[in-house]
Scaffold this motif. Structure first.
Motif, PDB file in Angstrom:
ATOM      1  N   LYS A   5       0.850  -1.184   0.000  1.00 37.80           N
ATOM      2  CA  LYS A   5       0.000   0.000   0.000  1.00 37.80           C
ATOM      3  C   LYS A   5       0.888   1.237   0.000  1.00 37.80           C
ATOM      4  N   GLY A   6       0.599   2.137  -0.939  1.00 37.67           N
ATOM      5  CA  GLY A   6       1.482   3.279  -1.109  1.00 37.67           C
ATOM      6  C   GLY A   6       0.770   4.611  -1.083  1.00 37.67           C
ATOM      7  N   VAL A   7       1.553   5.654  -0.794  1.00 35.79           N
ATOM      8  CA  VAL A   7       1.103   7.049  -0.893  1.00 35.79           C
ATOM      9  C   VAL A   7       2.181   7.812  -1.637  1.00 35.79           C
ATOM     10  N   ILE A   8       1.783   8.521  -2.669  1.00 33.20           N
ATOM     11  CA  ILE A   8       2.726   9.338  -3.423  1.00 33.20           C
ATOM     12  C   ILE A   8       2.346  10.799  -3.208  1.00 33.20           C
ATOM     13  N   LEU A  41      -4.170  10.393 -11.043  1.00 34.03           N
ATOM     14  CA  LEU A  41      -4.416  10.744  -9.651  1.00 34.03           C
ATOM     15  C   LEU A  41      -3.517  11.867  -9.153  1.00 34.03           C
ATOM     16  N   LEU A  42      -2.451  12.178  -9.893  1.00 37.99           N
ATOM     17  CA  LEU A  42      -1.459  13.107  -9.364  1.00 37.99           C
ATOM     18  C   LEU A  42      -1.847  14.561  -9.535  1.00 37.99           C
ATOM     19  N   SER A  43      -3.079  14.794  -9.918  1.00 40.37           N
ATOM     20  CA  SER A  43      -3.590  16.160  -9.853  1.00 40.37           C
ATOM     21  C   SER A  43      -3.912  16.527  -8.409  1.00 40.37           C
ATOM     22  N   PHE A  44      -3.789  15.561  -7.471  1.00 43.64           N
ATOM     23  CA  PHE A  44      -4.025  15.798  -6.054  1.00 43.64           C
ATOM     24  C   PHE A  44      -2.685  15.808  -5.314  1.00 43.64           C
ATOM     25  N   ASP A  48      -3.240   7.743  -3.048  1.00 42.61           N
ATOM     26  CA  ASP A  48      -3.058   6.384  -2.536  1.00 42.61           C
ATOM     27  C   ASP A  48      -3.088   5.384  -3.695  1.00 42.61           C
ATOM     28  N   PHE A  49      -2.375   4.289  -3.520  1.00 37.61           N
ATOM     29  CA  PHE A  49      -2.387   3.239  -4.539  1.00 37.61           C
ATOM     30  C   PHE A  49      -1.987   1.912  -3.907  1.00 37.61           C
ATOM     31  N   GLU A  50      -2.230   0.840  -4.611  1.00 40.12           N
ATOM     32  CA  GLU A  50      -1.812  -0.498  -4.173  1.00 40.12           C
ATOM     33  C   GLU A  50      -1.075  -1.193  -5.308  1.00 40.12           C
ATOM     34  N   ILE A  51      -0.071  -1.980  -4.933  1.00 41.25           N
ATOM     35  CA  ILE A  51       0.667  -2.791  -5.901  1.00 41.25           C
ATOM     36  C   ILE A  51       0.645  -4.238  -5.422  1.00 41.25           C
ATOM     37  N   GLU A  52       0.119  -5.114  -6.246  1.00 40.40           N
ATOM     38  CA  GLU A  52       0.110  -6.538  -5.921  1.00 40.40           C
ATOM     39  C   GLU A  52       1.338  -7.216  -6.505  1.00 40.40           C
ATOM     40  N   LYS A  86       3.972   0.618   2.306  1.00 42.38           N
ATOM     41  CA  LYS A  86       3.833  -0.280   3.438  1.00 42.38           C
ATOM     42  C   LYS A  86       3.788  -1.710   2.923  1.00 42.38           C
ATOM     43  N   SER A  87       4.718  -2.520   3.390  1.00 47.48           N
ATOM     44  CA  SER A  87       4.855  -3.883   2.883  1.00 47.48           C
ATOM     45  C   SER A  87       3.754  -4.778   3.449  1.00 47.48           C
TER      46      SER A  87
END
Length: 664
Positions: A5-8, A41-44, A48-52, A86-87
């Motif tokens: 789980k990520g936040v950019i 999404l980066l206009s904000f 948040d995003f998820e990578i499987e 977050k792993s």
């Protein structure tokens, strides 16, 4: 499937966000994820995003980012700040970025944990480190601007600077580095082309009324007083010339009868007691002065003797305007006629302007900060603890220095147009000054001791500089001591050693006599060297920059040039000859405009010790930053309290008014 789980986060600055499609890939010690498209999404500010992933990819080493625009659409620049991941096991990893991404290439960013080169063992991490430095050495190349000067970054124009070191849009708009802007803001643009002489001191005062500060007004009212003249050698913008005098120079034959008219004292006794001080401007000796408005100007190389009185005032007692004594080079004293003495002091103040601007200010802070910055960017990858520690001290330096070379010291720049030291003299001053720089003179405690100024009273530059140096030193020790456990760690750090060697070679032109280290062998040597770098780029620059308008905007106190030679015989000067000696109207107002611009911080000013960009993730360096900021805050309160009791508050080393880098 395991999931990250990520936040950019995008930087909070104008035009930082992007509508382009961003993709991210995560790389660990045991594998990598697939590319994950983050859509638009980066206009904000935060997304948040998820990578499987199919399986665990181990400890995260780096991320890869790429950006692509829509069909037929232009590239939309983006300024990401950081990525947090977050792993699946619940551990959080940080990836600092803090740079523009303007193309569609793949960009790699290391996990934030700082790492020395000898400790980087994972092959992909080593490869990333190597490729980053290879790219940087191609982007940041050394260039010889002028023979005998520290080298600078090779750049054709501002727009070819890498985006990561460019001014922000805010800074770009606010800082139009031209005398015209300053003239307009000072409401003096109507006088910019006036080549007439001043008709009276009152006429200068009428021009001076705009944008006055409390200190500049005080200077206007007291500039003729010996007390202010002497005070500026300690607490003005150039406290770098004065030194204790224990033996009179052979070329300065001052006698007791000249300076102690009523007896009771002797120079020998006062020198023995540490009460006599010398300012020697031999750096200017033998130089051909510039022409301004088609008229020959005059540049002296004075010697000034000062006496500390029983009341702890520092007062001038003798001035010789040329280096070699002769009948037509009299020694002026306070007992001489009013205009003889005043003219002698004005020639000293004009000489001090040239030495201050070209040596103490431009060379010893701007040019050296550029050397430190270019070497940092060429030799230290982002994951190196020294890069993380020092990169805030490089902010805007490369662009401000390019502008200074283009608009201040170029053939068509301010110095060549309006100062006595323009033309041939300017290059010679810079070359002479550079050949005399020593490591000792850049370390403020060593410098003050070498000049014999440890016990001079009311020396607020010394008091504040010592405290700032010690605060920086403790901070650097706390951060670097966490990574360099013993001296062998320093010796084995090839990236660090190359950084230091390039500074020696390109900044100090491989001069062993400078005392500048060519390599560092101990943690103590490293801590002192890095303390010097941070002090030079922040505090020392503030000390010689921030008061320029305060002391220099009232032109008679700081003439940029003088257009008549000094008197060769005492008793010949009067008000008319003084006015004829002063610079013309246009030289005066252009000087005011430049000093105004160089003293004006931008709205995106970053105070010293503040670190809005997070490069460190470890607890220890982050705690040290917090302590550092706290100590600087306490010093700020202490300085403010002291200044309440001073007739002339000394604010140039107040941490709250200092910037992290040479950015103006």
């Amino acid at each position: 499937m395991p999931e990250y789980k990520g936040v950019i986060t995008t930087e909070n600055r104008l035009w930082a966000r992007s509508w382009d499609c961003i993709s991210i890939k995560v790389v660990g010690t045991d594998g990598a994820s697939q590319w994950k498209a983050l859509s638009y999404l980066l206009s904000f500010p935060e997304s948040d995003f998820e990578i499987e992933v199919d399986r665990s990819i181990g400890k995260l080493v780096l991320i890869e980012l790429k950006k692509s625009s829509g069909i037929l659409l232009p590239q939309d620049s983006w300024f990401p700040a950081k990525v947090e991941l977050k792993s699946p096991e619940g551990k959080t990893f940080y990836f600092p970025i803090h740079r523009w991404i303007t193309d569609d290439e793949v960009h790699q960013f290391r996990e934030a944990t700082a790492c020395l080169v000898v400790d980087d063992t994972y092959p992909l991490a080593i490869q990333s480190r190597t490729e980053e430095l290879k790219l940087r050495t191609e982007q940041y190349c050394w260039n010889i601007y002028a023979v005998g000067l520290p080298q600078c970054m090779k750049i054709d124009n501002v727009h070819t600077l890498p985006d990561e070191v460019r001014f922000s849009f805010t800074k770009e708009v606010e800082f139009g580095f031209t005398a015209l802007q300053g003239l307009i803001e000072l409401k003096l643009d109507g006088l910019a082309d006036c080549k007439e002489k001043w008709t009276s001191i009152d006429a200068i005062g009428k021009v001076f009324r705009h944008k006055q500060t409390a200190l500049s007004e005080y200077v206007q009212q007291n500039w003729m007083k010996d007390s202010l003249f002497g005070y500026q050698f300690l607490n003005g913008v150039n406290p770098m010339v004065i030194r204790c005098c224990s033996v009179l120079p052979e070329n300065f034959p001052v006698t007791d009868q000249m300076v102690f008219l009523h007896g009771g004292k002797s120079l020998a006794e006062e020198m023995q007691n540490g009460n006599i001080f010398l300012c020697d401007y031999k750096l200017l000796d033998g130089l051909k002065a510039n022409e301004v408005n088609g008229k020959q100007q005059y540049l002296m190389a004075p010697l000034v003797l000062l006496h500390k009185t029983p009341e702890d005032q520092l007062l001038p007692i003798a001035i010789q305007l040329k280096q070699e004594p002769s009948k037509d080079n009299p020694i002026f004293c306070p007992a001489d006629s009013e205009y003889d003495w005043l003219l002698a002091k004005m020639f000293v103040r004009s000489a001090d302007f040239q030495v201050h601007q070209l040596n103490s200010h431009f060379l010893r802070t701007h040019l050296l900060a550029e050397v430190f910055s270019v070497s940092i960017l060429r030799n230290l990858p982002m994951v190196h603890p020294l890069y993380k520690l020092l990169v805030p001290n490089t902010r805007y330096t490369l662009q401000i220095n390019f502008l200074a070379r283009e608009l201040l010291i170029s053939d068509s720049g301010f110095f060549n147009k309006f100062t006595a030291s323009g033309g041939e003299a300017m290059q010679m001053i810079l070359q002479r000054a550079n050949s005399s720089i020593t490591y000792t003179s850049l370390c403020v405690r060593d410098d003050i001791k070498e000049r014999g100024l440890e016990s001079v009273p009311h020396f607020y530059y010394r008091e504040d500089a010592f405290q700032i140096w010690d605060i920086i030193n403790r901070f650097v020790q706390g951060v670097l001591g966490y990574y360099y456990k013993d001296d062998s760690d320093v010796q084995r750090d090839t990236e660090l050693q190359t950084w230091v060697l390039e500074i020696f070679e390109h900044g100090f032109l491989s001069r062993p006599e400078s005392g500048m280290p060519q390599r560092l062998n101990t943690v103590a040597e490293l801590v002192k060297f890095v303390t010097m770098v941070i002090f030079t780029c922040s505090a020392q620059h503030g000390a010689v920059n921030n008061g320029q308008f305060d002391y220099g905007s009232w032109m008679p106190n700081t003439p940029t040039t003088l257009q008549r030679p000094p008197p060769t015989t005492k008793g010949t000067a009067d008000e008319r000859s003084l006015l004829e000696t002063l610079p013309d109207v246009n030289a005066t107002v252009h000087g005011m405009a430049v000093m105004y611009l160089l003293s004006k911080p931008s709205s995106d000013f970053v105070p010293f010790g503040h670190y809005p960009e997070e490069y460190f993730s470890e607890i220890v360096p982050r705690q040290q930053m917090h302590l550092f900021k706290g100590e600087l805050g306490l010093l700020n309160s202490k300085i403010e309290a002291r200044n309440l009791g001073l007739k002339i508050p000394y604010t140039f080393l107040d941490p709250a008014l200092l910037e992290n880098s040479v950015a103006i």
